[in-house]
Design a protein around this motif. Structure first.
Motif, PDB file in Angstrom:
ATOM      1  N   SER A 161       0.579  -0.796   0.016  1.00  0.00           N
ATOM      2  CA  SER A 161      -0.201   0.226   0.313  1.00  0.00           C
ATOM      3  C   SER A 161       1.259   1.286   0.069  1.00  0.00           C
ATOM      4  O   SER A 161       1.760   1.134   0.269  1.00  0.00           O
ATOM      5  CB  SER A 161      -0.664  -0.317   0.864  1.00  0.00           C
ATOM      6  OG  SER A 161      -0.396   0.345   2.085  1.00  0.00           O
ATOM      7  N   ARG A 179       0.249   3.606   1.544  1.00  0.00           N
ATOM      8  CA  ARG A 179       0.415   4.207   2.738  1.00  0.00           C
ATOM      9  C   ARG A 179       1.691   3.487   3.748  1.00  0.00           C
ATOM     10  O   ARG A 179       2.540   4.237   4.531  1.00  0.00           O
ATOM     11  CB  ARG A 179      -1.028   4.090   3.897  1.00  0.00           C
ATOM     12  CG  ARG A 179      -0.861   3.793   5.586  1.00  0.00           C
ATOM     13  CD  ARG A 179      -0.258   5.559   5.747  1.00  0.00           C
ATOM     14  NE  ARG A 179      -1.334   6.449   5.869  1.00  0.00           N
ATOM     15  CZ  ARG A 179      -2.485   6.251   6.162  1.00  0.00           C
ATOM     16  NH1 ARG A 179      -3.077   5.299   7.540  1.00  0.00           N
ATOM     17  NH2 ARG A 179      -3.834   6.828   5.622  1.00  0.00           N
ATOM     18  N   GLN A 181       5.156   4.526   2.528  1.00  0.00           N
ATOM     19  CA  GLN A 181       4.907   6.092   3.005  1.00  0.00           C
ATOM     20  C   GLN A 181       5.247   5.875   5.049  1.00  0.00           C
ATOM     21  O   GLN A 181       6.107   6.685   4.555  1.00  0.00           O
ATOM     22  CB  GLN A 181       3.880   7.524   2.739  1.00  0.00           C
ATOM     23  CG  GLN A 181       3.751   8.242   3.902  1.00  0.00           C
ATOM     24  CD  GLN A 181       2.121   9.349   3.454  1.00  0.00           C
ATOM     25  OE1 GLN A 181       2.411  10.152   2.623  1.00  0.00           O
ATOM     26  NE2 GLN A 181       1.621   8.793   4.394  1.00  0.00           N
ATOM     27  N   ASP A 182       4.535   5.030   5.163  1.00  0.00           N
ATOM     28  CA  ASP A 182       4.801   4.581   6.503  1.00  0.00           C
ATOM     29  C   ASP A 182       6.572   4.387   6.572  1.00  0.00           C
ATOM     30  O   ASP A 182       7.170   5.201   7.710  1.00  0.00           O
ATOM     31  CB  ASP A 182       4.479   4.378   7.502  1.00  0.00           C
ATOM     32  CG  ASP A 182       3.154   4.955   7.707  1.00  0.00           C
ATOM     33  OD1 ASP A 182       2.159   6.249   7.526  1.00  0.00           O
ATOM     34  OD2 ASP A 182       1.655   3.920   8.024  1.00  0.00           O
ATOM     35  N   THR A 198      -1.960  17.192   0.413  1.00  0.00           N
ATOM     36  CA  THR A 198      -2.076  15.582   0.574  1.00  0.00           C
ATOM     37  C   THR A 198      -0.103  15.881   0.851  1.00  0.00           C
ATOM     38  O   THR A 198       0.757  14.824   1.433  1.00  0.00           O
ATOM     39  CB  THR A 198      -2.268  13.948   0.171  1.00  0.00           C
ATOM     40  OG1 THR A 198      -1.149  14.122  -1.146  1.00  0.00           O
ATOM     41  CG2 THR A 198      -3.249  14.153   0.279  1.00  0.00           C
ATOM     42  N   ASP A 204      -9.207   9.018   6.382  1.00  0.00           N
ATOM     43  CA  ASP A 204      -8.092   7.638   6.087  1.00  0.00           C
ATOM     44  C   ASP A 204      -7.105   9.072   5.172  1.00  0.00           C
ATOM     45  O   ASP A 204      -6.879   8.133   4.592  1.00  0.00           O
ATOM     46  CB  ASP A 204      -8.803   6.925   6.954  1.00  0.00           C
ATOM     47  CG  ASP A 204      -6.977   5.926   7.163  1.00  0.00           C
ATOM     48  OD1 ASP A 204      -6.322   6.303   7.627  1.00  0.00           O
ATOM     49  OD2 ASP A 204      -6.998   5.315   6.461  1.00  0.00           O
ATOM     50  N   ALA A 236      -4.251   9.132   3.454  1.00  0.00           N
ATOM     51  CA  ALA A 236      -3.126   9.139   3.986  1.00  0.00           C
ATOM     52  C   ALA A 236      -1.786  10.846   3.288  1.00  0.00           C
ATOM     53  O   ALA A 236      -2.352  11.719   2.352  1.00  0.00           O
ATOM     54  CB  ALA A 236      -1.994   8.276   3.253  1.00  0.00           C
ATOM     55  N   ARG A 241       0.173  10.571  10.045  1.00  0.00           N
ATOM     56  CA  ARG A 241       0.280   9.539   8.851  1.00  0.00           C
ATOM     57  C   ARG A 241      -1.103  10.336   8.371  1.00  0.00           C
ATOM     58  O   ARG A 241      -1.101  10.443   7.037  1.00  0.00           O
ATOM     59  CB  ARG A 241       0.297   8.732   9.540  1.00  0.00           C
ATOM     60  CG  ARG A 241       0.859   7.789  10.552  1.00  0.00           C
ATOM     61  CD  ARG A 241       1.233   6.691  10.885  1.00  0.00           C
ATOM     62  NE  ARG A 241       0.522   5.640   9.942  1.00  0.00           N
ATOM     63  CZ  ARG A 241      -0.237   4.929  10.271  1.00  0.00           C
ATOM     64  NH1 ARG A 241      -1.153   4.769  11.367  1.00  0.00           N
ATOM     65  NH2 ARG A 241      -0.795   4.161   9.001  1.00  0.00           N
ATOM     66  N   ASN A 242      -2.265  11.254   8.676  1.00  0.00           N
ATOM     67  CA  ASN A 242      -3.222  11.463   7.896  1.00  0.00           C
ATOM     68  C   ASN A 242      -4.143  12.461   7.919  1.00  0.00           C
ATOM     69  O   ASN A 242      -3.296  13.375   9.005  1.00  0.00           O
ATOM     70  CB  ASN A 242      -4.316   9.793   7.922  1.00  0.00           C
ATOM     71  CG  ASN A 242      -4.838   9.730   9.530  1.00  0.00           C
ATOM     72  OD1 ASN A 242      -4.545  10.426  10.377  1.00  0.00           O
ATOM     73  ND2 ASN A 242      -4.814   7.899   9.580  1.00  0.00           N
TER      74      ASN A 242
END
Length: 496
Positions: free
Chosen positions: A24, A26, A29-30, A375, A422, A424, A430-431
């Motif tokens: 994903s 997300r 990115q994390d 974003t 939610d 990102a 994070r969001n």
């Protein structure tokens, strides 16, 4: 850290890496932002990423910060077959046949003040070592301490290989890395007053700086003219701002008739919505009249391939006023157990800015970004302006770079129902919900002075979006305004 470095060397976006690997957006990115530890991920996850980026699994999870390595040191990073990975091939021939004779002394300068003695590798543009620090207080924020910090700063300073067609441009003009192009340009930037001087040179700041001296950014214009519009760069004393201009959209600096420096942004892959998003943000900030912002205006460029739609904005820096991104401020002042948000606020206050005004600005920026679903408010995309002579913080930098908004990279008609709780983001949280929770004063945005649905629709109607996509975007914007109204009334249940 290494995931981002290797991904950018490969020229792959987060979205593309997600599509290739099935991991994903997300999660990627994390991992890049440190919210998750990649070394603790499943082996299959690390394997998929290494295969997509043409590197080894060890490269991704190594404790060695690859962004701080000189290219010749990457020769030891081989894949299982003993061949160079695609990432290392992207670095080019600079990884071969280098020896100490290829290393040259330079001085890191801040205006006309000596900061540090450096050893550079001209072919690769790599900063090899820091011989001596002359004035620690003049070092770029966040670079005090081990040499790796200044090496990483130099690496980040260069234009991203992913900007427009920059990789093809550098190949054609025979600069093997962005850092080699940056070094040829003496490390000059339109953001601040740092540069590097060959140790035996008698050059001065007045001789070289981009704020006073004329330039014609030939390399930047190739982003619009294409790589076939070539000239022999070997005959030029290259000092172009494009060597240190950040972001992924095609960009070029121009000098207007009155001497004003302006940044021109183009579209990537025919997607013009990012350009229109900059206009949308400008219109909102102008109507609000609360904080400084960069005013983007439509312009047209013609570099031999017909008219191209662009947006342009004037520089908000000068030879006396330099931009310090929040990323550098956070690196300089970060303490254990203190969030990046509090670190930035406290650092601004420590350097003389009003703490409540800083918080109010961040509230406003978070909420207006929320309204247009921006974003990408990364730590590089906001910061402060400081006095180039005294190094004192003067004020917060104007709001800029809002192009990655309103789902610019999504096919809205296929997306279905968007989960607005939610989304990102690349920022303090994070969001979007996490960012909204940081807001102390939701009243800072005047809801009576926002773009109306009709005004937003009119701005977007000439973009690359279809009428149906524009209808959906306006619908989401309207929903965001409703959520802001709830927040103003103290209703936070919708945050989850």
């Amino acid at each position: 850290m290494n995931l981002k470095t290797l991904r950018e060397l490969k020229g792959v976006s987060r979205k593309e890496l997600a599509e290739i690997t099935g991991i994903s957006f997300r999660s990627i990115q994390d991992y890049e932002q440190g919210h998750k530890d990649l070394s603790s991920a499943k082996a299959d996850t690390i394997f998929k990423m290494s295969r997509a980026l043409g590197c080894t699994m060890e490269d991704l999870i190594s404790q060695v910060d690859l962004s701080a390595l000189k290219p010749s040191e990457l020769t030891d990073l081989l894949n299982d077959e003993g061949e160079r990975s695609q990432v290392h091939k992207a670095v080019g021939p600079i990884v071969f046949n280098l020896n100490p004779a290829d290393e040259h002394p330079y001085i890191l300068m801040h205006r006309d003040r000596n900061v540090a003695s450096l050893v550079m590798e001209p072919v690769s543009g790599a900063l090899i070592s820091v011989s001596e620090v002359y004035n620690e207080e003049l070092l770029p924020l966040g670079t005090k301490g081990p040499d790796d910090r200044l090496k990483a700063w130099w690496q980040r300073r260069a234009v991203p290989i992913t900007q427009g067609i920059m990789q093809k441009i550098l190949e054609r003009i025979e600069f093997v890395t962005p850092q080699a192009y940056l070094l040829k340009n003496l490390g000059l930037s339109m953001e601040d007053c740092y540069w590097v001087k060959p140790a035996q040179s008698d050059l001065t700041w007045r001789d070289v700086n981009l704020f006073q001296n004329d330039f014609d950014d030939y390399v930047g214009t190739l982003q619009f003219a294409g790589v076939d519009a070539m000239i022999d760069f070997r005959n030029f004393d290259v000092r172009f701002p494009s060597a240190s201009t950040h972001g992924n959209m095609p960009k070029s600096w121009v000098i207007q008739g009155n001497g004003t420096r302006s940044l021109v942004k183009g579209s990537k892959n025919g997607n013009t919505q990012q350009l229109f998003n900059e206009l949308v943000a400008s219109y909102i900030h102008r109507k609000q009249g609360k904080f400084d912002f960069v005013q983007y205006e439509f312009s047209e460029a013609d570099y031999g391939h017909g008219q191209q739609l662009t947006v342009s904005s004037n520089a908000f820096t000068s030879e006396f006023l330099e931009f310090i991104p929040a990323a550098d401020i956070i690196r300089e002042y970060r303490k254990p157990d203190v969030s990046p948000y509090d670190t930035f606020v406290n650092a601004c206050a420590k350097n003389g800015l009003d703490k409540e005004q800083v918080r109010s600005f961040l509230d406003y920026q978070i909420l207006t970004d929320f309204l247009i679903t921006n974003t990408d408010r990364s730590y590089e995309n906001f910061g402060v302006l400081r006095d180039a002579e005294s190094l004192a913080f003067v004020k917060l930098a104007p709001i800029f770079d809002s192009g990655n908004s309103m789902f610019f990279d999504l096919d809205m008609t296929r997306r279905g129902t968007l989960d607005l709780k939610d989304i990102a983001v690349d920022s303090f949280a994070r969001n979007e919900a996490g960012l909204i929770r940081l807001v102390r004063d939701p009243m800072v945005v005047d809801v009576d002075n926002l773009l109306t649905d009709d005004e937003l629709s009119q701005v977007l109607q000439s973009s690359s979006r279809t009428p149906e996509e524009i209808r959906l975007l306006v619908q989401i914007y309207d929903k965001k305004k409703d959520l802001l109204m709830k927040l103003r009334k103290g209703d936070t249940k919708w945050l989850g």
